[in-house]
Design a protein around this motif. Structure first.
Motif, PDB file in Angstrom:
ATOM      1  N   LYS A 120       0.836  -1.208   0.000  1.00 51.90           N
ATOM      2  CA  LYS A 120       0.000   0.000   0.000  1.00 51.90           C
ATOM      3  C   LYS A 120       0.870   1.257   0.000  1.00 51.90           C
ATOM      4  O   LYS A 120       0.564   2.236  -0.688  1.00 51.90           O
ATOM      5  N   ALA A 121       1.969   1.236   0.729  1.00 52.66           N
ATOM      6  CA  ALA A 121       2.883   2.384   0.749  1.00 52.66           C
ATOM      7  C   ALA A 121       3.516   2.590  -0.630  1.00 52.66           C
ATOM      8  O   ALA A 121       3.706   3.726  -1.074  1.00 52.66           O
ATOM      9  N   ILE A 122       3.816   1.500  -1.314  1.00 51.03           N
ATOM     10  CA  ILE A 122       4.373   1.590  -2.662  1.00 51.03           C
ATOM     11  C   ILE A 122       3.342   2.178  -3.616  1.00 51.03           C
ATOM     12  O   ILE A 122       3.654   3.010  -4.461  1.00 51.03           O
ATOM     13  N   VAL A 123       2.093   1.755  -3.458  1.00 56.60           N
ATOM     14  CA  VAL A 123       1.005   2.251  -4.307  1.00 56.60           C
ATOM     15  C   VAL A 123       0.891   3.769  -4.185  1.00 56.60           C
ATOM     16  O   VAL A 123       0.661   4.471  -5.169  1.00 56.60           O
ATOM     17  N   ASP A 124       1.058   4.276  -2.963  1.00 56.38           N
ATOM     18  CA  ASP A 124       0.930   5.712  -2.738  1.00 56.38           C
ATOM     19  C   ASP A 124       2.050   6.509  -3.386  1.00 56.38           C
ATOM     20  O   ASP A 124       1.874   7.690  -3.670  1.00 56.38           O
ATOM     21  N   GLU A 125       3.204   5.893  -3.618  1.00 52.53           N
ATOM     22  CA  GLU A 125       4.367   6.623  -4.129  1.00 52.53           C
ATOM     23  C   GLU A 125       4.615   6.449  -5.621  1.00 52.53           C
ATOM     24  O   GLU A 125       5.114   7.361  -6.273  1.00 52.53           O
ATOM     25  N   LEU A 126       4.316   5.291  -6.171  1.00 54.79           N
ATOM     26  CA  LEU A 126       4.670   5.008  -7.562  1.00 54.79           C
ATOM     27  C   LEU A 126       3.425   4.876  -8.432  1.00 54.79           C
ATOM     28  O   LEU A 126       2.515   4.114  -8.109  1.00 54.79           O
ATOM     29  N   PRO A 127       3.379   5.595  -9.560  1.00 51.18           N
ATOM     30  CA  PRO A 127       2.202   5.494 -10.430  1.00 51.18           C
ATOM     31  C   PRO A 127       2.153   4.196 -11.232  1.00 51.18           C
ATOM     32  O   PRO A 127       1.088   3.709 -11.580  1.00 51.18           O
ATOM     33  N   ARG A 128       3.315   3.621 -11.501  1.00 46.84           N
ATOM     34  CA  ARG A 128       3.374   2.400 -12.306  1.00 46.84           C
ATOM     35  C   ARG A 128       4.579   1.587 -11.848  1.00 46.84           C
ATOM     36  O   ARG A 128       5.640   2.139 -11.597  1.00 46.84           O
ATOM     37  N   VAL A 129       4.414   0.272 -11.750  1.00 45.98           N
ATOM     38  CA  VAL A 129       5.503  -0.611 -11.329  1.00 45.98           C
ATOM     39  C   VAL A 129       5.576  -1.810 -12.261  1.00 45.98           C
ATOM     40  O   VAL A 129       4.649  -2.103 -13.004  1.00 45.98           O
ATOM     41  N   VAL A 130       6.704  -2.493 -12.186  1.00 43.51           N
ATOM     42  CA  VAL A 130       6.882  -3.754 -12.901  1.00 43.51           C
ATOM     43  C   VAL A 130       6.820  -4.856 -11.855  1.00 43.51           C
ATOM     44  O   VAL A 130       7.556  -4.824 -10.865  1.00 43.51           O
ATOM     45  N   LEU A 131       5.932  -5.796 -12.055  1.00 43.49           N
ATOM     46  CA  LEU A 131       5.739  -6.892 -11.111  1.00 43.49           C
ATOM     47  C   LEU A 131       6.275  -8.172 -11.729  1.00 43.49           C
ATOM     48  O   LEU A 131       5.831  -8.586 -12.795  1.00 43.49           O
ATOM     49  N   GLU A 132       7.260  -8.771 -11.057  1.00 44.69           N
ATOM     50  CA  GLU A 132       7.804 -10.063 -11.498  1.00 44.69           C
ATOM     51  C   GLU A 132       7.208 -11.144 -10.618  1.00 44.69           C
ATOM     52  O   GLU A 132       7.274 -11.061  -9.393  1.00 44.69           O
ATOM     53  N   VAL A 133       6.655 -12.148 -11.252  1.00 44.72           N
ATOM     54  CA  VAL A 133       5.994 -13.243 -10.542  1.00 44.72           C
ATOM     55  C   VAL A 133       6.774 -14.526 -10.799  1.00 44.72           C
ATOM     56  O   VAL A 133       6.888 -14.970 -11.935  1.00 44.72           O
ATOM     57  N   GLY A 134       7.326 -15.097  -9.745  1.00 44.24           N
ATOM     58  CA  GLY A 134       8.032 -16.370  -9.848  1.00 44.24           C
ATOM     59  C   GLY A 134       7.093 -17.503  -9.497  1.00 44.24           C
ATOM     60  O   GLY A 134       6.504 -17.516  -8.419  1.00 44.24           O
ATOM     61  N   ARG A 135       6.931 -18.420 -10.416  1.00 43.55           N
ATOM     62  CA  ARG A 135       6.016 -19.551 -10.208  1.00 43.55           C
ATOM     63  C   ARG A 135       6.772 -20.874 -10.255  1.00 43.55           C
ATOM     64  O   ARG A 135       7.766 -21.006 -10.954  1.00 43.55           O
ATOM     65  N   ILE A 136       6.245 -21.832  -9.537  1.00 40.87           N
ATOM     66  CA  ILE A 136       6.752 -23.194  -9.610  1.00 40.87           C
ATOM     67  C   ILE A 136       6.209 -23.794 -10.897  1.00 40.87           C
ATOM     68  O   ILE A 136       5.009 -23.702 -11.163  1.00 40.87           O
ATOM     69  N   PRO A 137       7.066 -24.391 -11.728  1.00 38.83           N
ATOM     70  CA  PRO A 137       6.539 -25.004 -12.949  1.00 38.83           C
ATOM     71  C   PRO A 137       5.569 -26.117 -12.583  1.00 38.83           C
ATOM     72  O   PRO A 137       5.862 -26.979 -11.769  1.00 38.83           O
ATOM     73  N   SER A 138       4.387 -26.039 -13.162  1.00 43.85           N
ATOM     74  CA  SER A 138       3.389 -27.066 -12.865  1.00 43.85           C
ATOM     75  C   SER A 138       3.652 -28.284 -13.733  1.00 43.85           C
ATOM     76  O   SER A 138       3.868 -28.178 -14.929  1.00 43.85           O
ATOM     77  N   GLU A 139       3.627 -29.419 -13.091  1.00 39.78           N
ATOM     78  CA  GLU A 139       3.839 -30.685 -13.807  1.00 39.78           C
ATOM     79  C   GLU A 139       2.489 -31.385 -13.872  1.00 39.78           C
ATOM     80  O   GLU A 139       2.034 -31.985 -12.916  1.00 39.78           O
ATOM     81  N   ARG A 140       1.870 -31.263 -15.013  1.00 36.23           N
ATOM     82  CA  ARG A 140       0.572 -31.901 -15.196  1.00 36.23           C
ATOM     83  C   ARG A 140       0.775 -33.298 -15.742  1.00 36.23           C
ATOM     84  O   ARG A 140       1.659 -33.543 -16.557  1.00 36.23           O
ATOM     85  N   ALA A 141      -0.072 -34.188 -15.311  1.00 37.10           N
ATOM     86  CA  ALA A 141      -0.069 -35.526 -15.873  1.00 37.10           C
ATOM     87  C   ALA A 141      -0.670 -35.454 -17.271  1.00 37.10           C
ATOM     88  O   ALA A 141      -1.426 -34.546 -17.587  1.00 37.10           O
ATOM     89  N   VAL A 142      -0.318 -36.415 -18.101  1.00 41.20           N
ATOM     90  CA  VAL A 142      -0.850 -36.438 -19.458  1.00 41.20           C
ATOM     91  C   VAL A 142      -2.360 -36.601 -19.386  1.00 41.20           C
ATOM     92  O   VAL A 142      -2.872 -37.473 -18.691  1.00 41.20           O
ATOM     93  N   GLY A 143      -3.075 -35.741 -20.076  1.00 41.34           N
ATOM     94  CA  GLY A 143      -4.519 -35.797 -20.080  1.00 41.34           C
ATOM     95  C   GLY A 143      -5.179 -34.993 -18.975  1.00 41.34           C
ATOM     96  O   GLY A 143      -6.386 -34.832 -18.963  1.00 41.34           O
TER      97      GLY A 143
END
Length: 106
Positions: free
Chosen positions: A61-84
């Protein structure tokens, strides 16, 4: 870890972070200013194991008050789906394909 980058307007950042905290495959969030400098790095796994999200959301929220635009990097765990195995959106699409013809009759 798969990393995706998105530009988020400041007023939308808090909502977007809350959405990402609810996703099970999100591991890390990094908020950067437009110059590329890291403002805050959030380890989502640490938040899920015991600490509350309130201090993190207050910092966002403090960042929102100060910066009009930001770059958000999202690190995800690669999902391992079963076939089908289907994702939620694929399951929803199949369900709609089955329901829509029923409604067309009426």
């Amino acid at each position: 870890m798969d990393i995706t980058t998105e530009v988020v307007h400041g007023w939308r950042l808090l909502t977007r972070v809350q959405e990402l905290l609810d996703e099970p495959d999100v591991q890390q969030l990094i908020v950067r200013n437009e110059a590329g400098d890291s403002v805050i790095a959030i380890e989502v796994s640490t938040i899920r194991t015991g600490s509350t999200t309130r201090p993190v959301l207050a910092a966002v929220k403090a960042i929102v008050d100060e910066l009009p635009r930001v770059v958000l990097e999202v690190g995800r765990i690669p999902s391992e789906r079963a076939v089908g195995e289907l994702t939620r959106s694929e399951e929803l699409d199949r369900a709609l394909d089955m329901v829509e013809p029923v409604f067309e009759r009426y």
